[in-house]
Design a protein around this motif. Structure first.
Motif, PDB file in Angstrom:
ATOM      1  N   MET A 149      -6.144  -0.865  -6.783  1.00  0.00           N
ATOM      2  CA  MET A 149      -7.313  -0.546  -5.806  1.00  0.00           C
ATOM      3  C   MET A 149      -6.430   0.765  -5.674  1.00  0.00           C
ATOM      4  O   MET A 149      -6.011   1.201  -4.623  1.00  0.00           O
ATOM      5  CB  MET A 149      -7.751  -1.460  -5.169  1.00  0.00           C
ATOM      6  CG  MET A 149      -8.092  -2.896  -5.848  1.00  0.00           C
ATOM      7  SD  MET A 149      -8.969  -3.551  -4.746  1.00  0.00           S
ATOM      8  CE  MET A 149      -7.977  -4.111  -3.905  1.00  0.00           C
TER       9      MET A 149
ATOM     10  N   LYS B 244      -4.182   7.048  -2.696  1.00  0.00           N
ATOM     11  CA  LYS B 244      -3.299   5.883  -1.487  1.00  0.00           C
ATOM     12  C   LYS B 244      -4.304   5.003  -2.488  1.00  0.00           C
ATOM     13  O   LYS B 244      -5.427   4.568  -2.783  1.00  0.00           O
ATOM     14  CB  LYS B 244      -4.432   6.140  -0.242  1.00  0.00           C
ATOM     15  CG  LYS B 244      -3.639   6.908   0.582  1.00  0.00           C
ATOM     16  CD  LYS B 244      -4.133   6.680   1.948  1.00  0.00           C
ATOM     17  CE  LYS B 244      -3.333   8.420   3.037  1.00  0.00           C
ATOM     18  NZ  LYS B 244      -2.484   8.489   2.508  1.00  0.00           N
TER      19      LYS B 244
ATOM     20  N   SER C 131      -3.856   0.568  -3.299  1.00  0.00           N
ATOM     21  CA  SER C 131      -3.227  -1.125  -2.767  1.00  0.00           C
ATOM     22  C   SER C 131      -3.126  -1.465  -4.323  1.00  0.00           C
ATOM     23  O   SER C 131      -3.796  -1.601  -4.788  1.00  0.00           O
ATOM     24  CB  SER C 131      -4.603  -1.695  -2.235  1.00  0.00           C
ATOM     25  OG  SER C 131      -4.052  -3.183  -1.400  1.00  0.00           O
TER      26      SER C 131
ATOM     27  N   THR D  12       1.378  -0.809  -0.014  1.00  0.00           N
ATOM     28  CA  THR D  12       0.100  -0.458   0.292  1.00  0.00           C
ATOM     29  C   THR D  12       0.829   1.510  -0.196  1.00  0.00           C
ATOM     30  O   THR D  12       1.800   1.038   0.229  1.00  0.00           O
ATOM     31  CB  THR D  12      -0.635   0.357   1.051  1.00  0.00           C
ATOM     32  OG1 THR D  12      -0.291  -0.028   2.289  1.00  0.00           O
ATOM     33  CG2 THR D  12      -1.529  -1.134   1.081  1.00  0.00           C
TER      34      THR D  12
ATOM     35  N   THR E  84      -7.838   3.129  -2.160  1.00  0.00           N
ATOM     36  CA  THR E  84      -8.112   2.954  -1.188  1.00  0.00           C
ATOM     37  C   THR E  84      -8.444   4.065   0.058  1.00  0.00           C
ATOM     38  O   THR E  84      -8.048   4.986  -0.653  1.00  0.00           O
ATOM     39  CB  THR E  84      -7.419   2.205  -0.348  1.00  0.00           C
ATOM     40  OG1 THR E  84      -5.678   3.061  -0.103  1.00  0.00           O
ATOM     41  CG2 THR E  84      -6.455   0.800  -1.024  1.00  0.00           C
ATOM     42  N   LYS E  85      -9.499   4.447   0.791  1.00  0.00           N
ATOM     43  CA  LYS E  85      -9.456   5.393   1.249  1.00  0.00           C
ATOM     44  C   LYS E  85      -8.982   5.775   2.379  1.00  0.00           C
ATOM     45  O   LYS E  85      -8.473   4.946   3.273  1.00  0.00           O
ATOM     46  CB  LYS E  85     -11.147   5.582   1.137  1.00  0.00           C
ATOM     47  CG  LYS E  85     -11.957   5.583   0.585  1.00  0.00           C
ATOM     48  CD  LYS E  85     -11.709   6.766  -0.423  1.00  0.00           C
ATOM     49  CE  LYS E  85     -12.732   6.843  -2.008  1.00  0.00           C
ATOM     50  NZ  LYS E  85     -12.513   7.597  -2.775  1.00  0.00           N
TER      51      LYS E  85
END
Length: 87
Positions: free
Chosen positions: A84, A66, A68, A29, A86-87
């Protein structure tokens, strides 16, 4: 006894091969530094660079997002399988 030894050895070999394959996939991440759609590369803020597949569809990547990433080493290149936001 010998009839059981060969199948047991084959099963052990196959089990370790599957574990080795699964261990090569990695997960990271981080924060996007840059995304180059022409070069199909994604650079994170820490400087790590991931190559994206030709079939990659940009989910709206931009600097500061951000993400992943699921990836694996292919030679000396980090090849991303999945990215993906991400929040």
């Amino acid at each position: 006894m010998r009839k059981l030894l060969v199948p047991a050895a084959a099963a052990a070999f196959l089990a370790t091969s599957a574990l080795t394959f699964a261990a090569t996939e990695q997960h990271t991440t981080g924060t996007v530094k840059s995304y180059d759609s022409k070069a199909q590369s994604l650079t994170l803020a820490d400087g790590s660079v991931y190559m994206l597949p030709k079939t990659f569809k940009d989910p709206g990547l931009k600097a500061g997002e951000k993400v992943s990433i699921n990836w694996e080493m292919k030679g000396s290149t980090k090849a991303a399988d999945q990215v993906m936001i991400t929040k």
